[in-house]
Design an enzyme around this catalytic site. Sequence first.
Site, mmCIF file in Angstrom:
data_model
loop_
_atom_site.group_PDB
_atom_site.id
_atom_site.type_symbol
_atom_site.label_atom_id
_atom_site.label_comp_id
_atom_site.label_asym_id
_atom_site.label_seq_id
_atom_site.Cartn_x
_atom_site.Cartn_y
_atom_site.Cartn_z
ATOM 1 N N HIS A 153 29.822 48.865 47.602
ATOM 2 C CA HIS A 153 31.053 48.510 48.344
ATOM 3 C C HIS A 153 31.309 46.995 48.300
ATOM 4 O O HIS A 153 31.959 46.455 49.190
ATOM 5 C CB HIS A 153 30.995 48.962 49.800
ATOM 6 C CG HIS A 153 30.488 50.359 49.987
ATOM 7 N ND1 HIS A 153 31.308 51.460 50.035
ATOM 8 C CD2 HIS A 153 29.216 50.835 50.101
ATOM 9 C CE1 HIS A 153 30.576 52.565 50.196
ATOM 10 N NE2 HIS A 153 29.302 52.216 50.226
ATOM 11 N N GLU A 287 39.934 36.883 32.920
ATOM 12 C CA GLU A 287 41.109 37.572 33.480
ATOM 13 C C GLU A 287 41.910 38.272 32.385
ATOM 14 O O GLU A 287 42.451 39.359 32.578
ATOM 15 C CB GLU A 287 41.997 36.578 34.223
ATOM 16 C CG GLU A 287 41.358 36.059 35.497
ATOM 17 C CD GLU A 287 42.127 34.863 36.051
ATOM 18 O OE1 GLU A 287 42.919 35.075 36.965
ATOM 19 O OE2 GLU A 287 41.943 33.742 35.549
#
Length: 457
Positions: A153, A287
């Site tokens: 998580h 990116e």
Amino acid sequence: MWGGRFASGPSAIMREINASIPFDKALWRQDIAASKAHVAMLAAQGIVSAEDAAAIAGGLDAIAGEYEANGVPENWDLEDIHMVTESRLAELIGPAAGRLHTARSRNDQVATDFKLWVRDAIDQADAGLQALQVALVTRAGEHAASIMPGFTHLQVAQPVTLGHHLMAYYEMAARDRSRFADCRARLSQCPLGSAALAGTGFPIDRDATAKALGFDAPTRNSLDGVSDRDFAIDYLMAATQTSLHLSRLAEEFIIWASQPFGFVTLPDSLSTGSSIMPQKKNPDAAELVRGHSGRIVGALTSLLVTMKGLPLAYSKDMQDDKVPVFEAAGLLTLCLAAMTGMVEGATFRTERMRAAAELGYATATDLADWLVRQANIPFREAHHITGAAVKLAESRGIALDALPLADLQAIDARITDAVFAALSVDASVASRASYGGTAPEQVKARVADARVALGLE
Ligand code: ARG
């Protein structure tokens, strides 16, 4: 080349919508190789004379030289790479050029050319993945015992080693390579000789052309031979899966390079600055790898939708098979090179990683396990006791193993001095020595296996 039955030529719009030469010129090498294999077979079978075959082969070599030197001329009237090359051949050698297209069609020709192109793209992807694996294994070997927080998580979960984390991507790359290998094995049948769709009445030797072009065998059904694009879809599926892996790795580098994390300093050579904020060093390459994976998924989707619902055999829709494959292959090569460079050039800030594991209470599970094993406390109760210890350490801003024994005993009297051996992040990772676990000895063993598999040892 098909003007015989037409009263007028195509309109400008017809020419424009029909022309594939702007992109299928990328197939010129494959087209010439397949034509040479075809004409050699035609001569061997006595379908064209040895003299004409020699003139055609010589002409094709001359054209290859021209394309190499000056590129492929983009003549929309000639539609595609097959017609551009054939018409140049006619200019160079005269009417004998017209014999090259005996016993074939552009339908089997383009299927063959495209398979050859995809086969090369598979080999290129495999080489790129191997280079990435070498980089990962090398850095994993350096960091087999470097502690970092492992996350679930994106919350600190348990300590792992950086080497273990990097080797996870090695495994992904290994699966990617096996997918490309499957795809290569499955495209090993040659469509040439399927002709337009039904085969040909000429006494061709399909085994000879298949062999000359490095295929295992000819395709067994001519309708399937000209209409199959599974190989391109297989390739794009493998490319897509690879790009998803690269995107996940890129995402981790982006997070790790952010100031609050500070786990990694990316190489200057794969970063950019900001035109307004002088302090910025942006992970643009990572990116863009993350972004390009979207375009590769798009390429797969595009070809899937193009092929869906096409009746047998060839339909012109299939001309749209090439652009997505070419685009995806170019992007994949670039993304593999970028991520390989990033792994090779990254400076891992191992002290920051270790501190994040320590202050993230990554060894809380180890404390609970210790209470179960050493003090015979039921796990649920141990979980509760540990929670109280974490709360206390957190309130003081210190690591679990920095809590004084007296404070731990105030939480539960059964805790003894021996607990500290289990609370350090090093002890925690060392204890996880199950096969495939994060213990440094396990990571070293997996790195050693991988180095053998890669032929580095
Ligand atoms: N340029 C075409 C393609 O890429 C070649 C095949 C043309 N065949 C035809 N019957 N029009 O698919």
